[in-house]
Structures are given as structure tokens and as C-alpha cells.
Design a protein around this motif. Structure first.
Motif, short mmCIF file in Angstrom:
data_model
loop_
_atom_site.label_atom_id
_atom_site.label_comp_id
_atom_site.label_asym_id
_atom_site.label_seq_id
_atom_site.Cartn_x
_atom_site.Cartn_y
_atom_site.Cartn_z
N GLN A 172 95.13 2.57 60.14
CA GLN A 172 94.14 2.73 59.08
C GLN A 172 93.78 4.19 58.86
O GLN A 172 93.56 4.61 57.72
N SER A 173 93.74 4.98 59.93
CA SER A 173 93.45 6.41 59.74
C SER A 173 94.61 7.11 59.05
O SER A 173 94.40 8.00 58.23
N ARG B 250 99.03 9.74 50.54
CA ARG B 250 98.79 9.47 49.12
C ARG B 250 99.82 8.49 48.58
O ARG B 250 100.99 8.54 48.91
N ARG C 146 102.29 1.10 53.73
CA ARG C 146 101.42 0.61 54.81
C ARG C 146 102.24 -0.17 55.84
O ARG C 146 102.04 -0.01 57.06
N GLU D 69 95.05 7.97 44.68
CA GLU D 69 94.52 7.11 45.73
C GLU D 69 95.35 7.24 46.99
O GLU D 69 96.54 7.53 46.93
N ASN D 70 94.71 6.96 48.11
CA ASN D 70 95.49 6.89 49.34
C ASN D 70 96.07 5.48 49.45
O ASN D 70 95.69 4.58 48.69
N ALA E 84 95.61 3.29 51.61
CA ALA E 84 94.66 2.31 52.12
C ALA E 84 93.93 1.60 50.98
O ALA E 84 93.60 0.42 51.08
N SER E 85 93.70 2.28 49.88
CA SER E 85 92.92 1.68 48.79
C SER E 85 93.77 1.33 47.58
O SER E 85 93.23 0.82 46.60
N ASP F 145 96.64 5.59 56.94
CA ASP F 145 96.62 5.09 55.56
C ASP F 145 95.70 5.93 54.68
O ASP F 145 95.92 6.04 53.48
N LYS F 146 94.68 6.52 55.26
CA LYS F 146 93.72 7.31 54.48
C LYS F 146 94.21 8.72 54.18
O LYS F 146 93.68 9.37 53.28
N VAL F 147 95.21 9.21 54.91
CA VAL F 147 95.69 10.58 54.67
C VAL F 147 97.02 10.62 53.93
O VAL F 147 97.49 11.69 53.58
N MET G 143 89.35 -3.35 49.95
CA MET G 143 90.39 -2.66 50.69
C MET G 143 91.72 -3.35 50.38
O MET G 143 91.81 -4.57 50.34
#
Length: 149
Positions: free
Chosen positions: A36-37, A43, A64, A50-51, A53-54, A39-41, A18
Motif C-alpha cells: 500500500q505504501s 503514478r 498493483r 493519480e497514484n 492506489a486510488s 501504491d501511493k508513490v 480506494m
């Protein structure tokens, strides 16, 4: 046993780490969960596949940090997503919104699939053998004679 160890080692090493660093994390677990939620949506505009978060890109790290800063200011999830959309366009969302010109893109794929099936169906109906294509008994006998020779 050696092969099993090698396989397990490969699996452990291929798990993506991560990208969120410990210094980026918020002290409040509820806010960190929301961050974190989000971060996943969102881009990464630098990586594009990738989002944030990654992604390990500098832009993703800054994004972030910005998400967490906006959360500590008391902004809602929708406000934060709108903040990024205003600055970078809808391409910053992992799943674009279903409205306006995007609606055409959402509908185009399934519509083309249906049109393809309809075209195949109509073509197959048109190319069915009709009664003139079927051999008569005499023609069938003559064909069998020719094939024996």
C-alpha cells in the motif's frame, strides 16, 4: 435537520473509494502495508494525475498486482520502484528523483521566483522620484491656485 443530513450524505458520498480490491490484497499484513505504501508513490501512467492506489484504470490494477507479486518474490521497495522506472521512465514516480536533468527542473521554479523579485526590486529603485521631480514652493503655490479654479 434535513440540511444536516444532506450535507453529511454528500460528504460520505464524495469520499474517494480506494481502488484496491479485496482479491488483490496479500494475506501477510506486513507485505500488504508495504504494498500500500508503494501504491501511493507509483503514478498511474494511464491517468497521470493519480497514484495506483486510488486509480480504477486497468493499468493501475495490473500495476498493483505486479507490486504484490514482486513483494512476494522477496524484492525490496527500491527494487520494485526501479522495476517500474526501467519500464516506464521516471514519470511513473509521483515524486521524481532529484538528480540529472530533473535537478534543473527542481531548481528552475525557485530561481525564476528569485529573479522576478530581483527584477522588481531593481525596477522600483530605478523609478524612485529624484530631486528634480519634486515641486518647488513656488510651483506648489501655483498648482494650488490652479486647482482652486
Amino acid at each position: 435537520m434535513r440540511y444536516l443530513f444532506s450535507i453529511l450524505l454528500m460528504l460520505v458520498l464524495t469520499v474517494p473509494a480506494m481502488a484496491v480490491q479485496p482479491e488483490e490484497m496479500l494475506a501477510d499484513p506486513l507485505l500488504e502495508t508495504r504494498a500500500q505504501s508503494l501504491d501511493k508513490v507509483i503514478r498511474c501512467v494511464q491517468c497521470q494525475s493519480e497514484n495506483i492506489a486510488s486509480s480504477n484504470a486497468d493499468w493501475a490494477k495490473d500495476a498493483r498486482v505486479m507490486v504484490r507479486q514482486l513483494l512476494t518474490e522477496g524484492r525490496g521497495d527500491q527494487e520494485i520502484m526501479s522495476f517500474f522506472v526501467e519500464r516506464y521512465g521516471e514519470r511513473v514516480l509521483m515524486t521524481p528523483q532529484l538528480n540529472g536533468s530533473n535537478l534543473i527542473l527542481w531548481i528552475a521554479g525557485p530561481l525564476m521566483l528569485l529573479l522576478s523579485f530581483a527584477g522588481i526590486f531593481l525596477y522600483s529603485r530605478r523609478t524612485k522620484p529624484n530631486s528634480s521631480d519634486i515641486l518647488t514652493a513656488e510651483e506648489e503655490a501655483r498648482l494650488q491656485e490652479l486647482l482652486k479654479d
